[in-house]
Design an enzyme around this catalytic site. Structure first.
Site, PDB file in Angstrom:
ATOM      1  N   ASP A 136       0.560  -1.055   0.231  1.00 53.43           N
ATOM      2  CA  ASP A 136      -0.287   0.330  -0.289  1.00 53.43           C
ATOM      3  C   ASP A 136       0.929   1.278  -0.326  1.00 53.43           C
ATOM      4  OD1 ASP A 136      -1.942  -1.948  -0.142  1.00 53.43           O
ATOM      5  OD2 ASP A 136      -2.432  -1.294   2.070  1.00 53.43           O
TER       6      ASP A 136
ATOM      7  N   ASP B 185      -4.379  -0.784  -1.756  1.00 51.36           N
ATOM      8  CA  ASP B 185      -5.846  -0.919  -1.260  1.00 51.36           C
ATOM      9  C   ASP B 185      -6.540  -0.095  -2.158  1.00 51.36           C
ATOM     10  OD1 ASP B 185      -6.567  -1.068   1.383  1.00 51.36           O
ATOM     11  OD2 ASP B 185      -6.753   0.659   1.759  1.00 51.36           O
TER      12      ASP B 185
ATOM     13  N   HIS C  24     -10.589   0.972  -2.638  1.00 54.54           N
ATOM     14  CA  HIS C  24     -11.916   0.433  -1.538  1.00 54.54           C
ATOM     15  C   HIS C  24     -13.323   1.338  -2.902  1.00 54.54           C
ATOM     16  CE1 HIS C  24     -10.148  -0.950   1.908  1.00 54.54           C
ATOM     17  NE2 HIS C  24     -10.224   0.238   2.422  1.00 54.54           N
TER      18      HIS C  24
ATOM     19  N   HIS D  10     -16.881   1.288   1.476  1.00 51.75           N
ATOM     20  CA  HIS D  10     -16.809   0.742   2.350  1.00 51.75           C
ATOM     21  C   HIS D  10     -17.731   0.341   3.308  1.00 51.75           C
ATOM     22  CE1 HIS D  10     -13.492  -2.426   3.207  1.00 51.75           C
ATOM     23  NE2 HIS D  10     -13.672  -3.166   1.796  1.00 51.75           N
TER      24      HIS D  10
ATOM     25  N   HIS E 147     -10.581   6.098   2.159  1.00 53.29           N
ATOM     26  CA  HIS E 147      -8.878   6.456   1.766  1.00 53.29           C
ATOM     27  C   HIS E 147      -8.842   5.190   0.007  1.00 53.29           C
ATOM     28  CE1 HIS E 147      -9.420   3.411   4.726  1.00 53.29           C
ATOM     29  NE2 HIS E 147      -8.055   2.463   4.003  1.00 53.29           N
TER      30      HIS E 147
ATOM     31  N   LYS F 161      -6.277  -5.069  -2.641  1.00 57.77           N
ATOM     32  CA  LYS F 161      -7.320  -6.081  -1.340  1.00 57.77           C
ATOM     33  C   LYS F 161      -7.875  -4.705  -1.152  1.00 57.77           C
ATOM     34  CE  LYS F 161      -3.430  -4.428   1.132  1.00 57.77           C
ATOM     35  NZ  LYS F 161      -4.189  -3.956   2.244  1.00 57.77           N
TER      36      LYS F 161
ATOM     37  N   CYS G  94      -1.768  -2.439   7.825  1.00 59.72           N
ATOM     38  CA  CYS G  94      -1.119  -3.790   7.114  1.00 59.72           C
ATOM     39  C   CYS G  94       0.289  -3.908   6.775  1.00 59.72           C
ATOM     40  CB  CYS G  94      -1.391  -2.644   5.776  1.00 59.72           C
ATOM     41  SG  CYS G  94      -3.362  -2.089   5.555  1.00 59.72           S
TER      42      CYS G  94
END
Length: 211
Positions: free
Chosen positions: A11, A51, A53, A57, A86, A111, A160
């Site tokens: 990330d 990341d 989203h 989310h 984010h 992800k 993470c």
């Protein structure tokens, strides 16, 4: 060349940098070191997680009435931190950091794109409504390419990165954190993170070592 080791970069995205939507403390300071490490091409496999989203989310505080960022709720029977919005798909903050040459990366793994499940680790999503943690397929992808060891860097060290390296170990990989190429959400978490790594037997190394 680390013939049986993979590099996992977690990330490294603008939204986790100072000024971003969910800034990690001094997150931008790891960017030059990660770029240098990639240019050295010392790993046979290199993976970048991203990341990614949807706008609504379930981990966003904005999707829960009367909740604020960094509050915790119970989600599917497990603690869930609510985050500021984010790394929303197709926004500049969700891109891989533009100051890094990503051409050496073999796999980009997105992800957190299930709107109902959060996803910290590169290997498994967080607990979902059926109680399990679904695989992302990364472990199988690495094993098919002969990797039995991973080195993990990126953001955030206490979330993470930590979950990724813990899952790597649980899935049978030898696991290490490149400490100087990670940063936490807050530095106050570092002692707890170091202790969790020590107890688990996860290596803490520096990128200047012979990688």
């Amino acid at each position: 060349m680390q013939n049986h080791a993979a590099l996992i970069l977690v990330d490294v995205q603008p939204d986790f940098m100072p000024g971003g939507a969910l800034a990690c403390q001094e997150g931008d300071t790891i960017v030059p070191g990660i770029d240098r490490l990639l240019r050295r091409r010392r790993f046979k496999q290199t993976v970048a997680t991203q990341d990614w989203h949807p706008r609504t989310h379930i981990s966003f505080a904005s999707t829960h009435a009367s909740k604020s960022p960094f509050q915790q709720i119970s989600l599917y029977g497990h603690p869930q931190t609510l985050w500021p919005d984010h790394c929303v798909q197709n926004t500049p903050g969700a891109s891989l950091h533009p100051a890094i040459d990503w051409s050496a990366v073999d796999l980009i793994l997105r992800k957190g794109n299930d709107p109902q499940v959060d996803s910290y680790s590169g290997f498994r999503e967080n607990h979902g409504p059926n109680g399990n943690r679904p695989s992302t397929g990364l472990a199988g992808w690495l094993r098919e390419r002969g990797a039995d060891e991973v080195y993990v860097a990126g953001l955030a060290r206490d979330v993470c990165v930590l979950w990724t390296v813990q899952d790597a170990l649980a899935l049978g990989f030898r696991a290490h954190v490149l400490w100087d190429l990670t940063r936490p959400v807050t530095a106050e978490s570092d002692q707890v993170t170091r202790e969790a790594l020590r107890i688990a037997g996860i290596g803490i190394v520096e990128s200047a070592e012979d990688l």
